[in-house]
Scaffold this active site. Structure first.
Site, short mmCIF file in Angstrom:
data_model
loop_
_atom_site.label_atom_id
_atom_site.label_comp_id
_atom_site.label_asym_id
_atom_site.label_seq_id
_atom_site.Cartn_x
_atom_site.Cartn_y
_atom_site.Cartn_z
N ASP A 93 49.85 38.79 42.52
CA ASP A 93 48.45 39.07 42.22
C ASP A 93 47.76 39.48 43.52
OD1 ASP A 93 46.56 37.96 39.56
OD2 ASP A 93 45.56 38.73 41.35
N HIS A 101 46.10 47.17 34.52
CA HIS A 101 46.05 47.95 33.28
C HIS A 101 45.51 49.36 33.50
CE1 HIS A 101 46.99 44.13 31.64
NE2 HIS A 101 45.76 43.65 31.66
#
Length: 258
Positions: A72, A117
């Site tokens: 992340d 995304h």
């Protein structure tokens, strides 16, 4: 040994927070069935950690001894202390230098992209990681609905959207041997990707791309069995019998099954 469903594990979970779309529970059970039934530890990479609960749930869901890596870009994730066999890496999946440094020659059985995304990120990450994934592995791109949204670089039928990118792999990857002309100049897909795609499945918001155990170099052979052809005798002349194709059968089995 009783295998718990993803929903059962999710409902029993106590620990870091995870949030999922309800239908993902049942999609996961379909995708992971072969890994769960085999019962052998796997290596998984999940892109997008957030609160960390998903990594904890994967550890409970997957066969005992499985190794789960998460990455992340949010530095707050450094606060998360995970149990054995769960590893966090701070960085971006689109940063090749970071990825090489973090994972080197590690090959994953399963890769899940639940990151930004953003269409260009989804495509870039797949192009980098799919060739590095273990043969026979599964690549899962989640939240594909974002590829229909302009703020993520997508739209319906939009060139450059991640959903259109994966759709075209059906033509240029799976079925490329049946196209009657040279289309190599019409796309930019890496042959290391195209030769290894065994299956592409689309679910609501999820795309699954599975990898052959060995590359498919040419189209598969067409063979016949049986002795009586009352309707179409030409088929017996056009194709070789199954007994004469054992080498082709063995080769094809290795591609699909290893």
């Amino acid at each position: 040994m009783t295998i718990k469903t993803y929903l059962e594990v999710y409902k029993e979970h106590i620990g870091f927070v995870s949030h999922k779309w309800i239908h993902y529970f049942f999609i996961y059970d379909r995708i992971f069935k072969r890994f769960l039934e085999k019962g052998e530890p796997i290596k998984m990479l999940e892109i997008g950690v957030q609160n960390g609960g998903s990594l904890e749930i994967w550890k409970k869901y997957l066969p005992q001894g499985s190794i789960i890596h998460g990455i992340d870009i949010d530095e707050k994730c450094m606060q998360l202390n995970f149990s054995e066999n769960i590893f966090f890496h701070l960085g971006s999946a689109t940063d090749c230098n970071f990825m090489e440094k973090a994972f080197g020659d590690i090959q994953f059985d399963v890769i899940i992209d639940d990151g930004s995304h953003i269409c260009k990120d989804v495509i870039q990450t797949f192009e980098y990681l799919f060739p590095k994934m273990k043969n026979g592995g599964s690549y899962i791109a989640e939240d594909m609905h974002a590829s229909y949204w302009k703020e993520y670089g997508g739209d319906i039928n939009a060139q450059g959207s991640s959903i259109e990118f994966f759709k075209k792999l059906i033509d240029y990857g799976i079925n490329r041997n049946y196209i009657g002309y040279d289309f190599s100049d019409k796309h930019s897909y890496d042959s290391k990707i195209l030769r290894y795609i065994s299956q592409i499945s689309f679910f609501d918001s999820i795309c699954l791309i599975e990898k052959f155990y060995e590359p498919k170099e040419t189209h598969f052979a067409n063979i016949i069995t049986g002795e009586i052809a009352l309707v179409n005798k030409e088929v017996t002349e056009a194709h070789i019998t199954i007994n004469d194709r054992q080498n082709e059968i063995d080769k094809t089995k290795k591609i699909f099954c290893g």
